[in-house]
Design a protein around this motif. Structure first.
Motif, PDB file in Angstrom:
ATOM      1  N   SER A   1      12.305  15.877 -17.405  1.00 53.14           N
ATOM      2  CA  SER A   1      12.478  14.386 -17.806  1.00 53.14           C
ATOM      3  C   SER A   1      11.183  14.074 -19.084  1.00 53.14           C
ATOM      4  CB  SER A   1      11.694  13.615 -16.509  1.00 53.14           C
ATOM      5  OG  SER A   1      10.450  14.143 -15.989  1.00 53.14           O
ATOM      6  N   LEU A   2      11.596  12.950 -19.654  1.00 53.07           N
ATOM      7  CA  LEU A   2      10.667  12.605 -20.719  1.00 53.07           C
ATOM      8  C   LEU A   2      10.409  11.300 -20.727  1.00 53.07           C
ATOM      9  CD1 LEU A   2      11.296  13.372 -24.309  1.00 53.07           C
ATOM     10  CD2 LEU A   2      11.290  11.137 -23.882  1.00 53.07           C
ATOM     11  N   TYR A   3       9.068  10.773 -21.171  1.00 49.09           N
ATOM     12  CA  TYR A   3       8.323   9.654 -21.089  1.00 49.09           C
ATOM     13  C   TYR A   3       7.951   9.085 -22.377  1.00 49.09           C
ATOM     14  CZ  TYR A   3       8.484  11.607 -16.343  1.00 49.09           C
ATOM     15  OH  TYR A   3       8.796  12.063 -15.128  1.00 49.09           O
ATOM     16  N   ALA A   4       8.708   8.153 -22.832  1.00 52.82           N
ATOM     17  CA  ALA A   4       8.538   7.889 -24.459  1.00 52.82           C
ATOM     18  C   ALA A   4       8.116   6.598 -24.665  1.00 52.82           C
ATOM     19  CB  ALA A   4       9.759   8.040 -25.002  1.00 52.82           C
ATOM     20  N   HIS A   5       7.425   6.172 -26.012  1.00 49.07           N
ATOM     21  CA  HIS A   5       6.826   5.019 -26.490  1.00 49.07           C
ATOM     22  C   HIS A   5       5.361   4.535 -25.774  1.00 49.07           C
ATOM     23  CE1 HIS A   5      10.708   4.783 -28.405  1.00 49.07           C
ATOM     24  NE2 HIS A   5      11.210   4.186 -27.532  1.00 49.07           N
ATOM     25  N   LEU A   6       5.039   5.405 -25.412  1.00 52.23           N
ATOM     26  CA  LEU A   6       3.572   5.406 -24.634  1.00 52.23           C
ATOM     27  C   LEU A   6       2.328   4.950 -25.597  1.00 52.23           C
ATOM     28  CD1 LEU A   6       3.338   8.884 -22.269  1.00 52.23           C
ATOM     29  CD2 LEU A   6       4.492   6.338 -21.872  1.00 52.23           C
ATOM     30  N   ASP A   7       1.581   3.873 -24.866  1.00 49.93           N
ATOM     31  CA  ASP A   7       0.347   3.403 -25.665  1.00 49.93           C
ATOM     32  C   ASP A   7      -0.480   4.617 -25.800  1.00 49.93           C
ATOM     33  OD1 ASP A   7      -1.119   1.446 -26.721  1.00 49.93           O
ATOM     34  OD2 ASP A   7      -2.323   1.600 -24.947  1.00 49.93           O
ATOM     35  N   GLY A   8      -0.606   5.416 -24.650  1.00 45.03           N
ATOM     36  CA  GLY A   8      -1.610   6.511 -24.599  1.00 45.03           C
ATOM     37  C   GLY A   8      -1.486   7.402 -23.448  1.00 45.03           C
ATOM     38  N   LEU A   9      -1.891   8.517 -23.479  1.00 41.35           N
ATOM     39  CA  LEU A   9      -1.777   9.574 -22.545  1.00 41.35           C
ATOM     40  C   LEU A   9      -2.814   9.345 -21.662  1.00 41.35           C
ATOM     41  CD1 LEU A   9       0.451  10.609 -24.229  1.00 41.35           C
ATOM     42  CD2 LEU A   9      -0.109  12.876 -23.972  1.00 41.35           C
ATOM     43  N   ASP A  10      -3.005   9.941 -20.295  1.00 41.66           N
ATOM     44  CA  ASP A  10      -4.071   9.917 -19.439  1.00 41.66           C
ATOM     45  C   ASP A  10      -4.949  11.208 -19.836  1.00 41.66           C
ATOM     46  OD1 ASP A  10      -3.213   7.487 -18.192  1.00 41.66           O
ATOM     47  OD2 ASP A  10      -3.244   8.367 -16.048  1.00 41.66           O
ATOM     48  N   SER A  11      -6.079  10.982 -19.500  1.00 38.61           N
ATOM     49  CA  SER A  11      -6.953  12.158 -19.845  1.00 38.61           C
ATOM     50  C   SER A  11      -6.507  13.319 -19.153  1.00 38.61           C
ATOM     51  CB  SER A  11      -8.568  11.920 -19.481  1.00 38.61           C
ATOM     52  OG  SER A  11      -9.341  12.933 -19.802  1.00 38.61           O
ATOM     53  N   GLY A  12      -6.412  14.334 -19.579  1.00 40.01           N
ATOM     54  CA  GLY A  12      -6.280  15.767 -19.184  1.00 40.01           C
ATOM     55  C   GLY A  12      -4.673  16.016 -19.078  1.00 40.01           C
ATOM     56  N   ILE A  13      -4.055  15.090 -19.434  1.00 40.10           N
ATOM     57  CA  ILE A  13      -2.438  15.443 -19.585  1.00 40.10           C
ATOM     58  C   ILE A  13      -2.359  16.224 -20.959  1.00 40.10           C
ATOM     59  CG2 ILE A  13      -0.073  14.267 -20.034  1.00 40.10           C
ATOM     60  CD1 ILE A  13      -1.298  14.017 -17.231  1.00 40.10           C
ATOM     61  N   ARG A  14      -1.685  17.410 -20.522  1.00 41.76           N
ATOM     62  CA  ARG A  14      -1.492  18.600 -21.549  1.00 41.76           C
ATOM     63  C   ARG A  14      -0.719  19.657 -21.168  1.00 41.76           C
ATOM     64  NH1 ARG A  14      -2.964  22.832 -19.167  1.00 41.76           N
ATOM     65  NH2 ARG A  14      -4.666  22.986 -17.702  1.00 41.76           N
ATOM     66  N   PRO A  15       0.048  20.244 -22.115  1.00 43.72           N
ATOM     67  CA  PRO A  15       0.783  21.395 -21.930  1.00 43.72           C
ATOM     68  C   PRO A  15       0.573  22.195 -20.825  1.00 43.72           C
ATOM     69  CG  PRO A  15       0.922  20.992 -24.093  1.00 43.72           C
ATOM     70  CD  PRO A  15      -0.332  20.097 -23.569  1.00 43.72           C
ATOM     71  N   GLY A  16       1.282  22.794 -19.870  1.00 42.99           N
ATOM     72  CA  GLY A  16       0.844  23.627 -18.697  1.00 42.99           C
ATOM     73  C   GLY A  16       0.387  22.888 -17.610  1.00 42.99           C
ATOM     74  N   LEU A  17      -0.129  21.713 -17.450  1.00 46.38           N
ATOM     75  CA  LEU A  17      -0.558  21.397 -16.488  1.00 46.38           C
ATOM     76  C   LEU A  17       0.330  20.785 -15.214  1.00 46.38           C
ATOM     77  CD1 LEU A  17      -3.130  19.577 -15.116  1.00 46.38           C
ATOM     78  CD2 LEU A  17      -2.242  17.479 -16.264  1.00 46.38           C
ATOM     79  N   TRP A  18       0.151  21.033 -14.168  1.00 47.10           N
ATOM     80  CA  TRP A  18       1.096  20.773 -12.994  1.00 47.10           C
ATOM     81  C   TRP A  18       0.930  19.320 -12.665  1.00 47.10           C
ATOM     82  CZ3 TRP A  18       5.457  22.841 -11.002  1.00 47.10           C
ATOM     83  CH2 TRP A  18       5.898  22.290  -9.912  1.00 47.10           C
ATOM     84  N   VAL A  19       2.123  18.566 -12.462  1.00 49.70           N
ATOM     85  CA  VAL A  19       1.920  17.011 -11.839  1.00 49.70           C
ATOM     86  C   VAL A  19       2.735  16.903 -10.734  1.00 49.70           C
ATOM     87  CG1 VAL A  19       1.102  16.305 -14.107  1.00 49.70           C
ATOM     88  CG2 VAL A  19       3.816  16.195 -13.522  1.00 49.70           C
ATOM     89  N   GLU A  20       2.499  16.093  -9.712  1.00 51.37           N
ATOM     90  CA  GLU A  20       3.287  15.683  -8.737  1.00 51.37           C
ATOM     91  C   GLU A  20       4.006  14.608  -8.861  1.00 51.37           C
ATOM     92  OE1 GLU A  20       3.486  17.608  -6.061  1.00 51.37           O
ATOM     93  OE2 GLU A  20       1.733  18.989  -6.357  1.00 51.37           O
TER      94      GLU A  20
END
Length: 612
Positions: A530-549
């Motif tokens: 899944s892809l999420y685009a046109h963001l104003d900014g990313l939350d702190s800690g969001i980086r490649p490799g991170l597991w998200v629920e």
């Protein structure tokens, strides 16, 4: 009619010396449909033409015995006979007969139409001792020389095409890194080498270097289309788990490949005459130089960043000096140069491309033609340029791969239904916009000559959260995007308009700040991203490799990558562009509007917030 046609062919055969009149083979009768009246032919869509039939006799005149006037040669006008057919064509070579004849009348054209055999008789030239009186009044007509036949150009092979492209680009080309000479004799560092660790194939050239930060420069003039400088390497375990998906698939997923580029820059060189649309990529940088931003123009030889190892195993391990190199890709019409060629052919193509930049050959003077284009074979025959490249190595971000076969509505509905139990609506700004086809996949996007691949969730204000739709691992996280100016953006979109399609990295630019999450291989569905685009900014800690629920925050809604963003309109056009890909294609690809709506209705049926 048939009798007159036979008489005509018999007479011509006699003049050509081919056969006596009684030796001419009988001609097939004209089918009734072609022997109908002009009115019936016109009704059948055939434009009636007057049929002129002339019977030629073998006219022979003995030279007068009482005259002392020297005979003057007279060239008769050519007599052309043509026939139209649907099967076989036979050409009889010209024959010259010297006979004492009276002057020929004006040229006569006879058209015989048949559906079985076509006989095209070449012009017959008769040289005669003409009547002295007639000869004194008429001048001899010049004989037209035969025009040599021009052979049709032959189609290029992929190798010949690649060499031709390299030759055309070589005069203005600059080597992207001068740490060491191009690794032409190291097959592993060249395109088409296997990359077993990610179940893929190498698409570029690796320029090895022992000095971090050594300059990386643009190979040609162009415009920056991607400048991803805030990349952070995953941990070794995260890196291995992402690559395990590639191993299971037997291929490198698109956004995994983007992650493995580390910090990188992409330059769009535009559409180059006789070559195509040219793009270059510079990966594993230690940093992108300040001022190198999306939309800016760069010159050949201009610095873009420095040599590094981001995106590599050494980078993951924190080894500052291991695997230092520039990975450089060179694309023509969406395919890396030399894709699918043999080792020796690949070496020859890139040797041709680098020959002036490395000093192997003196650079030609401006305006001169490079003779080594490979546009002719060893016999001197010309080749016809092929249409846009196809085959292995085509640059295909998710949703752009050609389908082996269309995805049916039933297949899309089944996938949507299987995912619906776990899916979370990625934005609560508004109900899922199922009533507006323009907000759903498959809607046209004329401004970029493309097709919408996702769902647009409109929002009234900045700061609204964006959450992961399913559990998974982040593979791309771009949070430092800076919009180009409207003029710069328009220049890149002009290329899309000329191509009639959105180039892959132009589409990446239009995402602005974005996050891509790999949800792995889901039973009964396939590989899901899944892809999420046109963001104003990313939350702190969001980086490649991170597991998200599922439901975990990724960032906030904005308008980066849009025209409003380029126009610096902070509150205009705010929305989340969300895509769901299965096995490299967005869900519902190619379906009509009503079917697309049905698929996404099924997808969000158990998620709540859908608009009925």
């Amino acid at each position: 009619m048939a009798a007159r046609g036979l008489s005509f062919l018999a007479a011509v055969a006699v003049l050509l010396g081919c056969a006596a009149p009684d030796a001419v083979a009988p001609q097939q009768p004209v089918p009734p449909v072609l022997a109908e009246t002009p009115e019936s032919a016109e009704a059948a869509g055939l434009a009636p033409e007057p049929l002129v039939t002339t019977t030629l006799a073998a006219a022979t005149t003995l030279a007068p015995t009482t005259t002392t006037t020297a005979a003057v040669e007279y060239e008769s006008a050519p007599t052309t006979t043509s026939a139209t057919t649907t099967s076989t064509t036979t050409t009889v070579a010209p024959t010259t007969t010297t006979t004492a004849v009276e002057p020929e009348p004006a040229p006569t054209t006879t058209v015989v139409t048949t559906t079985s055999t076509t006989t095209t008789l070449a012009p017959t030239t008769t040289t005669a001792a003409a009547d002295p009186v007639a000869s004194s009044q008429d001048e001899a007509e010049p004989v037209a020389e035969d025009t040599p036949a021009v052979a049709a150009p032959r189609e290029m092979t992929p190798y010949q095409q690649a060499v031709a492209v390299a030759s055309l680009l070589a005069p203005g080309f600059v080597v992207p890194n001068d740490c060491r000479p191009p690794p032409l004799d190291s097959p592993y560092s060249m395109p088409n080498a296997p990359r077993a660790y990610r179940s893929g194939v190498h698409a570029g050239v690796d320029f090895l270097c022992s000095t971090a930060g050594h300059p990386v420069v643009s190979v040609l003039d162009g415009q920056v289309v991607v400048a991803a400088g805030d990349y952070q390497d995953p941990t070794l375990q995260e890196w291995n788990e992402i690559l395990a998906v590639a191993t299971a698939l037997g291929a490198t997923p698109d956004y995994t490949l983007a992650m493995l580029s580390g910090r990188y820059v992409v330059v769009d060189h535009g559409i180059i005459d006789d070559v195509g649309h040219v793009v270059s990529l510079y990966a594993h940088l230690d940093a992108v130089d300040p001022g190198i931003g999306v939309g800016m123009s760069v010159d050949a030889g201009q610095r873009l960043g420095g040599i590094g190892n981001t995106g590599t195993r050494a980078g993951v391990l924190g080894d500052a000096y291991g695997q230092l190199h520039l990975h450089w890709n060179f694309y023509v019409d969406g395919q890396y140069l030399g894709a699918g060629l043999s080792e020796s052919e690949t070496r020859a193509v890139y040797a041709e491309l680098f020959k002036y930049a490395t000093g192997t050959e003196p650079r030609p003077e401006p305006g001169t033609v490079d003779a080594g284009t490979g546009l002719h074979d060893q016999d001197g025959d010309s080749f016809a340029p092929r249409p846009g490249p196809a085959g292995p190595g085509t640059l295909t971000p998710s949703g752009h791969r050609p389908l082996d076969e269309p995805v049916s509505l039933d297949q899309a509905l089944e996938a949507a239904t299987r995912l619906s139990d776990d899916i979370v609506v990625p934005s609560d700004c508004q109900a899922v916009p199922l009533r507006w086809p323009s907000a759903l996949p498959n809607a046209p996007r004329a401004y970029r000559s493309g097709t919408h691949q996702g769902v647009d969730f409109g929002c009234a204000r900045l700061g609204q959260p964006v959450v992961a739709a399913l559990a998974g691992r982040v593979v791309m996280a771009v949070g430092d995007f800076e919009d180009p100016s409207p003029r710069q953006r328009s220049r890149l979109l002009d290329t899309a308009a000329a191509l009639g399609a959105t180039p892959a990295y132009t589409l990446v630019m239009l995402y602005g700040n974005y996050v891509a999450v790999d949800h792995g291989i889901i039973d009964g569905v396939g590989h899901v991203v899944s892809l999420y685009a046109h963001l104003d900014g990313l939350d702190s800690g969001i980086r490649p490799g991170l597991w998200v629920e599922a439901g975990e925050r990724l960032g906030t809604i904005g308008n980066s990558g849009t025209y409003a963003g380029a126009s610096r309109s902070a509150d205009a056009g705010l929305h989340l562009h969300w895509e769901l890909h299965i096995d490299g294609h967005y869900l519902g690809i190619g379906l009509p509007a009503a079917d697309t709506r049905a698929v996404y209705t099924a997808l969000f049926a158990d998620a709540g917030g859908t608009q009925q």
